[in-house]
Design an enzyme around this catalytic site. Structure first.
Site, short mmCIF file in Angstrom:
data_model
loop_
_atom_site.label_atom_id
_atom_site.label_comp_id
_atom_site.label_asym_id
_atom_site.label_seq_id
_atom_site.Cartn_x
_atom_site.Cartn_y
_atom_site.Cartn_z
N HIS A 1 0.81 -1.22 0.00
CA HIS A 1 0.00 0.00 0.00
C HIS A 1 0.84 1.27 0.00
O HIS A 1 0.33 2.36 -0.24
CB HIS A 1 -1.00 -0.01 1.17
CG HIS A 1 -0.42 0.25 2.53
ND1 HIS A 1 -0.17 -0.75 3.43
CD2 HIS A 1 -0.09 1.40 3.15
CE1 HIS A 1 0.30 -0.24 4.55
NE2 HIS A 1 0.37 1.08 4.41
N ASP B 1 0.20 -7.69 1.43
CA ASP B 1 0.62 -6.29 1.60
C ASP B 1 2.14 -6.16 1.61
O ASP B 1 2.70 -5.37 2.36
CB ASP B 1 0.02 -5.66 2.85
CG ASP B 1 0.08 -4.13 2.80
OD1 ASP B 1 0.12 -3.58 1.69
OD2 ASP B 1 0.10 -3.51 3.88
N SER C 1 4.74 2.29 7.78
CA SER C 1 4.38 1.18 6.90
C SER C 1 5.59 0.66 6.14
O SER C 1 6.31 1.41 5.50
CB SER C 1 3.34 1.64 5.88
OG SER C 1 2.05 1.38 6.33
#
Length: 288
Positions: free
Chosen positions: A131, A163, A239
């Site tokens: 993402h 992911d 992230s």
């Protein structure tokens, strides 16, 4: 409802949905309740959380008093040894991890986003979250290492289901591959560090413990998958960064946090287990 939209600026990451906190009839928690039902119950749950905090604070004060007033240990007695194989030198762990962590920056005609990543091997491969780079089509991706150098990155491949994404940059002596942990040796309660660039603050390290292993959660999509749960503070921009143990080994890839009604981090974060991330990364590299 506990929902998170990932940790990587824009685009937002995968939603996390709790496996079930309340049930319609007050019995066994349901694995999937309608959003409105959970939303209506959150004020009550939030109030309960405040009670827990208050009770914990009171208990902590009492425990501190009792510990402070306990009799001195007998002469010659030895303190209980630390658990075998679990070092506590987080300063050393940070020093080992930081040279292998990068800030990932995406630029497109309509804006961009940012996140974190870590060096996977000595061929210039960087692991991050899908993402973080999902909007890179038609734009550019670059990474900034701990030495401040910016390198243009190529997206080798992505896997939305896990992911995980892999980038490739020109190998550099300043980009040190991180060691990967043995998942079977990872234990609940051991200290960990989340390393990355929360809110663009590169080289940030926060500490916590492994709160749970094999936590069943939904990280985007509808299928549940296992994740490593931690209370190390992770925020937007973390992230794709590594969750490392006290030996500086990667135990997971930070990917999502739980929040209350769109708030910030509440100390519940999730990472893709390193064994899954390693397998996906190796597959993407093989295809690329």
């Amino acid at each position: 409802m506990t929902i998170t939209t990932g940790l990587g600026g824009e685009p937002r990451g995968p939603d996390f949905v709790s496996p079930g906190l309340v049930s319609p009839a007050g019995g066994v928690p349901s694995p999937a309740l309608p959003g409105p039902a959970l939303t209506r119950r959150w004020p009550m749950l939030a109030a309960a959380g405040l009670v827990v905090v208050a009770v914990s604070a009171g208990t902590g004060g009492a425990a501190g008093y009792l510990a402070g007033s306990a009799p001195e240990p007998a002469a010659g007695s030895q303190p209980a040894p630390a658990p075998a194989g679990v070092p506590s030198d987080l300063v050393g762990a940070a020093a080992r991890a930081l040279p292998g962590v990068v800030s990932v920056q995406v630029r497109t005609g309509s804006g961009g986003g940012s996140g974190s990543g870590f060096v996977f091997d000595d061929r210039g491969h960087i692991v991050t979250n899908n993402h973080v780079v999902t909007s890179a089509a038609g734009g550019s991706v670059s990474v900034v290492g701990s030495d401040g150098r910016r390198l243009t990155a190529e997206v080798v491949g992505t896997d939305p289901g896990s992911d995980i994404a892999v980038l490739r940059v020109t190998p550099s002596a300043a980009l040190r591959p991180l060691d990967l942990a043995d998942r079977t040796a990872t234990r609940v309660g051991e200290p960990v560090l989340a390393v990355g660039s929360p809110l663009g603050l590169s080289g940030t390290v926060t500490a916590g413990i492994i709160s749970a292993l094999d936590r069943q959660v939904r990280l985007g999509g509808t299928a549940r998958q296992t994740a490593v749960q931690t209370d190390a503070s992770i925020n937007p921009g973390n992230s794709g960064g590594p969750l490392v143990n006290a030996r500086g080994e990667v135990v997971g890839v930070n990917t999502a946090i739980a929040t209350l009604e769109g708030g910030g981090s509440i100390g519940i974060g999730f990472a893709v287990p390193i064994d899954r991330a390693r397998q996906v990364a190796a597959t993407l590299i093989g295809r690329g």
